[in-house]
Design a protein around this motif. Structure first.
Motif, PDB file in Angstrom:
ATOM      1  N   ASN A   1      29.970  35.314  24.570  1.00 55.47           N
ATOM      2  CA  ASN A   1      31.263  35.122  25.233  1.00 55.47           C
ATOM      3  C   ASN A   1      31.498  36.150  26.336  1.00 55.47           C
ATOM      4  N   GLU A   2      31.131  37.403  26.076  1.00 54.53           N
ATOM      5  CA  GLU A   2      31.298  38.441  27.097  1.00 54.53           C
ATOM      6  C   GLU A   2      30.441  38.145  28.320  1.00 54.53           C
TER       7      GLU A   2
ATOM      8  N   ASN B   1      31.984  35.085  30.125  1.00 58.60           N
ATOM      9  CA  ASN B   1      33.275  35.399  30.738  1.00 58.60           C
ATOM     10  C   ASN B   1      33.131  36.260  31.989  1.00 58.60           C
TER      11      ASN B   1
ATOM     12  N   LYS C   1      31.963  33.992  34.750  1.00 60.22           N
ATOM     13  CA  LYS C   1      33.032  33.127  35.249  1.00 60.22           C
ATOM     14  C   LYS C   1      33.974  33.924  36.158  1.00 60.22           C
TER      15      LYS C   1
END
Length: 195
Positions: free
Chosen positions: A161-162, A165, A168
């Protein structure tokens, strides 16, 4: 990073993958959707698709990091002050924000990329440089390795996720800085004029 297309293996069913050509932000969104849907799978093709796409994301990130390293951000304040009369205050702030994000990007990626030990889709290293991905021909027959790798991904979802993210965020900020939507319209217009 915003225009380039990357090969994404879309899982169609238990026997087929489709080869899509996606921008990096579309690639990340596709991976997030497929990972969320199939992370608990016991089917080797679904698991393999997730692993291949994730390693491909990491390889793309590796190339982005190398490109960003070529930007010398040392003494940034002095350089922007030296040429500051050519930048508006807004441009100056946007430029500083991009450079601060790049520094943050390195640390996040370096800390959270712990996926070099995956066995089903391996990193091809030549002269201590990551040059691509490699897959053994018998990998789909060795379901245990694939499912072990998928389990490792599930155990490290915070890192996944890190990584996703920060990418993004980088894409969003780059699009904003370079006014991507205006550039995209201009590019489309130029292409239609050529026809």
């Amino acid at each position: 990073m915003t225009y380039d297309k990357f090969s994404y293996k879309k899982i169609l069913d238990s026997e087929n993958l489709d080869d899509l050509s996606l921008t990096f932000d579309e690639f990340i969104k596709g991976f997030e959707k497929d990972y969320s849907k199939n992370k608990e799978t016991i089917h080797p093709l679904f698991a393999f698709g997730i692993l291949l796409n994730f390693q491909n994301i990491l390889f793309t990130i590796h190339r982005i990091k190398n490109a960003l390293k070529s930007i010398n951000i040392e003494n940034l304040d002095e350089k922007t002050l030296e040429f500051g009369d050519k930048l508006s205050k807004k441009e100056h702030h946007k430029l500083n924000a991009i450079f601060m994000l790049i520094e943050h990007y390195y640390s996040i990626i370096t800390f959270h990329d712990k996926f070099d030990s995956l066995k089903s889709v391996q990193r091809e290293i030549k002269e201590k440089r990551w040059i691509g991905l490699k897959v053994e021909k018998t990998v789909l027959k060795n379901q245990g390795v694939i499912l072990d790798d998928l389990k490792f991904l599930r155990e490290n979802e915070i890192s996944i996720n890190e990584i996703l993210n920060i990418n993004k965020l980088l894409i969003q900020e780059m699009k904003s800085y370079f006014e991507y939507d205006k550039l995209k319209k201009k590019r489309k217009m130029l292409n239609s004029e050529k026809k």
